[in-house]
Every structure is written in structure tokens, then in C-alpha cells.
Scaffold this motif. Structure first.
Motif, PDB file in Angstrom:
ATOM      1  N   UNK A 204      10.528 -41.920  42.841  1.00 36.91           N
ATOM      2  CA  UNK A 204      11.706 -42.369  42.116  1.00 36.91           C
ATOM      3  C   UNK A 204      12.899 -42.651  43.004  1.00 36.91           C
ATOM      4  N   UNK A 205      13.906 -43.313  42.404  1.00 29.99           N
ATOM      5  CA  UNK A 205      15.130 -43.668  43.113  1.00 29.99           C
ATOM      6  C   UNK A 205      16.260 -42.691  42.815  1.00 29.99           C
ATOM      7  N   UNK A 206      16.170 -42.010  41.677  1.00 29.69           N
ATOM      8  CA  UNK A 206      17.174 -41.026  41.297  1.00 29.69           C
ATOM      9  C   UNK A 206      16.490 -39.856  40.601  1.00 29.69           C
ATOM     10  N   UNK A 207      17.224 -38.761  40.471  1.00 31.61           N
ATOM     11  CA  UNK A 207      16.702 -37.571  39.813  1.00 31.61           C
ATOM     12  C   UNK A 207      16.980 -37.617  38.316  1.00 31.61           C
ATOM     13  N   UNK A 208      16.239 -36.863  37.519  1.00 26.99           N
ATOM     14  CA  UNK A 208      16.566 -36.757  36.091  1.00 26.99           C
ATOM     15  C   UNK A 208      17.983 -36.217  35.908  1.00 26.99           C
ATOM     16  N   UNK A 209      18.700 -36.770  34.938  1.00 22.87           N
ATOM     17  CA  UNK A 209      20.081 -36.365  34.710  1.00 22.87           C
ATOM     18  C   UNK A 209      21.066 -36.983  35.678  1.00 22.87           C
ATOM     19  N   UNK A 210      20.653 -38.063  36.339  1.00 21.87           N
ATOM     20  CA  UNK A 210      21.518 -38.710  37.330  1.00 21.87           C
ATOM     21  C   UNK A 210      22.805 -39.224  36.684  1.00 21.87           C
ATOM     22  N   UNK A 211      22.735 -39.677  35.434  1.00 21.50           N
ATOM     23  CA  UNK A 211      23.905 -40.239  34.758  1.00 21.50           C
ATOM     24  C   UNK A 211      25.006 -39.200  34.556  1.00 21.50           C
ATOM     25  N   UNK A 212      24.628 -37.926  34.431  1.00 19.08           N
ATOM     26  CA  UNK A 212      25.615 -36.878  34.182  1.00 19.08           C
ATOM     27  C   UNK A 212      26.228 -36.325  35.468  1.00 19.08           C
ATOM     28  N   UNK A 213      25.744 -36.766  36.637  1.00 22.20           N
ATOM     29  CA  UNK A 213      26.263 -36.243  37.900  1.00 22.20           C
ATOM     30  C   UNK A 213      27.637 -36.829  38.203  1.00 22.20           C
ATOM     31  N   UNK A 214      28.374 -36.149  39.086  1.00 18.81           N
ATOM     32  CA  UNK A 214      29.638 -36.693  39.577  1.00 18.81           C
ATOM     33  C   UNK A 214      29.372 -37.869  40.506  1.00 18.81           C
ATOM     34  N   UNK A 215      30.421 -38.569  40.890  1.00 17.41           N
ATOM     35  CA  UNK A 215      30.258 -39.738  41.758  1.00 17.41           C
ATOM     36  C   UNK A 215      29.611 -39.356  43.076  1.00 17.41           C
ATOM     37  N   UNK A 216      30.128 -38.296  43.702  1.00 12.92           N
ATOM     38  CA  UNK A 216      29.550 -37.878  44.979  1.00 12.92           C
ATOM     39  C   UNK A 216      28.144 -37.320  44.792  1.00 12.92           C
ATOM     40  N   UNK A 217      27.897 -36.707  43.636  1.00 11.97           N
ATOM     41  CA  UNK A 217      26.551 -36.223  43.353  1.00 11.97           C
ATOM     42  C   UNK A 217      25.561 -37.365  43.202  1.00 11.97           C
ATOM     43  N   UNK A 218      25.995 -38.454  42.544  1.00 10.22           N
ATOM     44  CA  UNK A 218      25.129 -39.623  42.397  1.00 10.22           C
ATOM     45  C   UNK A 218      24.818 -40.247  43.755  1.00 10.22           C
ATOM     46  N   UNK A 219      25.847 -40.378  44.605  1.00 12.44           N
ATOM     47  CA  UNK A 219      25.640 -40.976  45.929  1.00 12.44           C
ATOM     48  C   UNK A 219      24.692 -40.118  46.758  1.00 12.44           C
ATOM     49  N   UNK A 220      24.918 -38.812  46.737  1.00 10.40           N
ATOM     50  CA  UNK A 220      24.052 -37.922  47.495  1.00 10.40           C
ATOM     51  C   UNK A 220      22.615 -37.943  47.004  1.00 10.40           C
ATOM     52  N   UNK A 221      22.437 -37.955  45.685  1.00 14.25           N
ATOM     53  CA  UNK A 221      21.085 -37.981  45.122  1.00 14.25           C
ATOM     54  C   UNK A 221      20.382 -39.299  45.452  1.00 14.25           C
ATOM     55  N   UNK A 222      21.145 -40.392  45.411  1.00 12.14           N
ATOM     56  CA  UNK A 222      20.597 -41.722  45.718  1.00 12.14           C
ATOM     57  C   UNK A 222      20.057 -41.772  47.151  1.00 12.14           C
ATOM     58  N   UNK A 223      20.857 -41.322  48.112  1.00  7.88           N
ATOM     59  CA  UNK A 223      20.406 -41.354  49.503  1.00  7.88           C
ATOM     60  C   UNK A 223      19.362 -40.278  49.786  1.00  7.88           C
ATOM     61  N   UNK A 224      19.381 -39.200  49.025  1.00  7.02           N
ATOM     62  CA  UNK A 224      18.351 -38.168  49.165  1.00  7.02           C
ATOM     63  C   UNK A 224      16.985 -38.738  48.824  1.00  7.02           C
ATOM     64  N   UNK A 225      16.918 -39.561  47.785  1.00  9.79           N
ATOM     65  CA  UNK A 225      15.651 -40.185  47.402  1.00  9.79           C
ATOM     66  C   UNK A 225      15.250 -41.296  48.369  1.00  9.79           C
ATOM     67  N   UNK A 226      16.245 -41.968  48.961  1.00  5.94           N
ATOM     68  CA  UNK A 226      15.941 -43.114  49.826  1.00  5.94           C
ATOM     69  C   UNK A 226      15.669 -42.730  51.275  1.00  5.94           C
ATOM     70  N   UNK A 227      15.952 -41.511  51.657  1.00  6.22           N
ATOM     71  CA  UNK A 227      15.878 -41.127  53.075  1.00  6.22           C
ATOM     72  C   UNK A 227      14.506 -41.398  53.670  1.00  6.22           C
TER      73      UNK A 227
END
Length: 364
Positions: A204-227
Motif C-alpha cells: 500500500x501507499x498509505x496506512x489505514x486511517x490516513x485521512x484522520x492523521x495530522x499533516x505531518x503524520x500524513x507526510x511521514x506515513x506516505x514516505x514510510x510506505x514509499x521508502x
């Protein structure tokens, strides 16, 4: 320059037409078209491919094996000819090939790519749906590759023959020799819970509940999946661009104008970035459109499969396997158009890097 750009834009039209025509002719010769795919499903237990055909007409399928034996489709033996004709009409194969091609070209002029044969979704919606994955992989892979390879190639040219040059060449050649899909599997085994560590997510590209994360949380989760996918994509991309950059700068460094500038007392850095850079970068800029197209649309298919990323590479592969002609030709049209436009952008960038280049004075 404006006249040259206008001529190139006009040239895109016949180029697109020729590419579509050539690929259309090749596809017509390939066995196992969408009609045969649908007939194969009907011969088995799956009926999804014929869900839009009336159930009453499906019940009229003849059990006589001799019926439809003169059909041009391999899977039509034992099928009601009326049902075969309806499937042909469903997929547009009740018309001659030239009429289908002309209709396709006419629709594509207005960016009407039709609907997928097997997912029953508009082709544009499918492409838009898959685009974020491919853009994410392509954009960051391209940026990292260029940001690392160009400075490294310049440094290798300046330090040609030194231990730094030898060791860095060894590392990038080893990286180039490792297929990116094999390196991706190794990363999963080591860092994604395959056998050892579980530092990164597997799919996947994002984690479940990605929409409810903060802005920095979304960015971190996005790059965590893409690393891991990005690391697997760039590992084999460094070698070609790094060596191309090194050789281009090395060739310029040994020219007479560089020796003259150095003899006048100019610093090497001033000569390198004030004189050599714009000449050496021309070769690198020339290869940028092909690199972008390859990374964005074709080079990430195996990475998408391994990391369960549903992008354009996987979409194109599935379309070819299923003979989903609207998706095949729709993506071909878009990729070709983008490639031709990027080539034009490359030519314009030539003049920005080296204003001495004049495209107005040469023929197309």
C-alpha cells in the motif's frame, strides 16, 4: 523559437496517428482477443465477462457441438451464433477493423477513451485512479537519481583515476548488476517483516486511517510506505546517469578552452560550472524524456507487484493479459503524447542551458 514549437506541436498529430495505427495492426494479429476471452469465460464457470448480455439470450446457448463450428473464433464451437454476434457487438467487433480504428482515433481527439471491457469503468477514471502510485514512484525516483548521480558524476570526472573514482564505480556497477525486483525482495526480507526486521510496511501507499492523521503524520506515513519501493527503484538507476555525467564532463574538461581558462588563472570550480557545465549537460538533458517515461510508466511494474502498489504499470500489464483494448490503446495514447511533449520540453531546455543552440535555423 515560437515557430519551431508550433511546428513540433503540429508534428505530434501525424506521429500519434502513425504509432496508433502500427500498434492497432499488431494487436489485430495477436490471438485471443476480447471476444475470445469472453467466449472462454462462458465455456467455463465464470460469466462476469458476459454480465451485460441478457440472461434470456444466454439460456439459448446451443448444446450442439457442431453449431458455430464455422466461426472465426476459437472458443465459439458449440455456441449459439446469435450470442456470438451479440458479444461481437458488445465489444465493437461487428464492424471492420478500419472502421474501428477510425472511430477510435476520432474519439481520442476529444480524449474519449471509452470504457474498459472487463472492469466496465471509463479508461480515464482507471488511469486517474492508478496515477498517484506511478507519479509517487516516478517523481521521487527521478529526483533522487538526478540529485545523486549528477553531482557524483561531476565529482568522479574531477577525481578521475583516484581511489574515490575506483571505489564509487565499483559500488554503482554492483548496484546496476542487481535487478531492481531482486533487490526489492531482499529489502522485504530484511526490513519489511519477511524474515528479520519489521521497520517498514509491506503493501500500500498509505496506512489505514490516513485521512484522520495530522499533516505531518500524513507526510511521514506516505514516505514510510514509499521508502523501500523507491530504494529498490533507484538502485539500478544511478549507474547509467552517473557514468554519462562523468564521461560528458570528462570529455569537456580535456578540451582546449578549459586548458586556456585554467592557464588564465581561473579556479577549477569557476571553469567547471561557468563553462563546462552547460556543454556537458546537453547529453544528460537529451536523455531526460526517455528516463522520465521509463520510470513513470514502464519501469515500476515489477516494483508495484512486489510491494502491492496498484499503479499504471500493473494496469497496463493486466490490460495486455486480458486483451482490454480500450485500456491498452488509451494508455498508449497518453504515454506517447506525454513522451512527445517531454521531448519538446527537452529541446526548449537545450536553449536555456546553451543559448547558442538555435532550433529555428534547422529543419525538423
Amino acid at each position: 523559437m515560437a515557430a519551431y514549437i508550433a511546428r513540433r506541436l503540429l508534428l505530434i498529430i501525424p506521429t500519434l496517428f502513425g504509432i496508433l495505427l502500427l500498434n492497432f495492426m499488431i494487436i489485430q494479429l495477436a490471438p485471443g482477443g476480447p471476444v475470445e476471452q469472453a467466449l472462454a469465460h462462458m465455456q467455463g464457470i465464470a460469466v462476469d465477462a458476459t454480465s451485460r448480455i441478457g440472461s434470456g439470450e444466454r439460456s439459448d446457448i446451443s448444446a450442439d457441438a457442431s453449431s458455430g463450428s464455422d466461426s472465426k473464433y476459437r472458443g465459439a464451437q458449440g455456441m449459439d451464433p446469435a450470442l456470438v454476434a451479440e458479444i461481437e457487438q458488445l465489444y465493437g467487433f461487428d464492424k471492420p477493423a478500419h472502421e474501428r480504428f477510425l472511430k477510435m482515433v476520432t474519439d481520442y481527439l476529444s480524449f474519449d477513451f471509452g470504457r474498459s471491457f472487463f472492469s466496465d469503468k471509463p479508461v480515464v477514471d482507471l488511469i486517474i485512479e492508478k496515477m498517484p502510485v506511478s507519479i509517487s514512484l516516478g517523481l521521487w525516483t527521478t529526483l533522487i537519481t538526478y540529485l545523486v548521480s549528477i553531482p557524483l558524476g561531476i565529482r568522479k570526472a574531477v577525481k578521475d583515476g583516484t581511489p574515490f573514482d575506483v571505489w564509487t564505480s565499483s559500488f554503482i556497477i554492483v548496484g546496476y548488476a542487481i535487478p531492481n525486483f531482486l533487490f526489492a525482495i531482499l529489502l522485504i526480507v530484511l526490513f519489511a517483516g519477511g524474515t528479520y526486521l519489521e521497520w517498514f510496511p509491506l503493501r500500500g501507499l498509505t496506512s489505514p486511517g490516513w485521512e484522520e492523521m495530522s499533516l505531518f503524520g500524513k507526510i511521514g506515513d506516505y514516505f514510510w510506505h514509499l521508502a523501500l519501493p523507491i530504494l529498490a527503484s533507484v538502485i539500478s538507476s544511478f549507474a547509467t546517469l552517473t557514468m554519462l555525467t562523468k564521461n560528458a564532463f570528462l570529455d569537456e574538461i580535456h578540451k582546449q578552452y578549459v586548458l586556456t581558462a585554467r592557464a588564465k588563472g581561473l579556479k577549477m570550480s569557476d571553469v567547471l560550472y561557468g563553462h563546462v557545465f552547460r556543454n556537458a549537460m546537453l547529453l544528460i538533458i537529451a536523455g531526460m524524456p526517455a528516463a522520465l517515461i521509463g520510470i513513470f510508466f514502464t519501469g515500476s511494474m515489477l516494483i508495484e507487484v512486489i510491494f502491492s502498489l496498484d499503479g499504471l504499470g500493473l494496469l497496463g500489464y493486466e490490460a495486455v493479459i486480458n486483451r482490454d483494448y480500450p485500456v491498452i490503446f488509451g494508455t498508449l495514447y497518453i504515454f506517447t503524447l506525454v513522451g512527445l511533449l517531454l521531448k519538446l520540453v527537452s529541446d526548449v531546455t537545450y536553449t536555456l542551458v546553451d543559448p547558442r543552440i538555435d532550433f529555428e535555423s534547422r529543419d525538423l
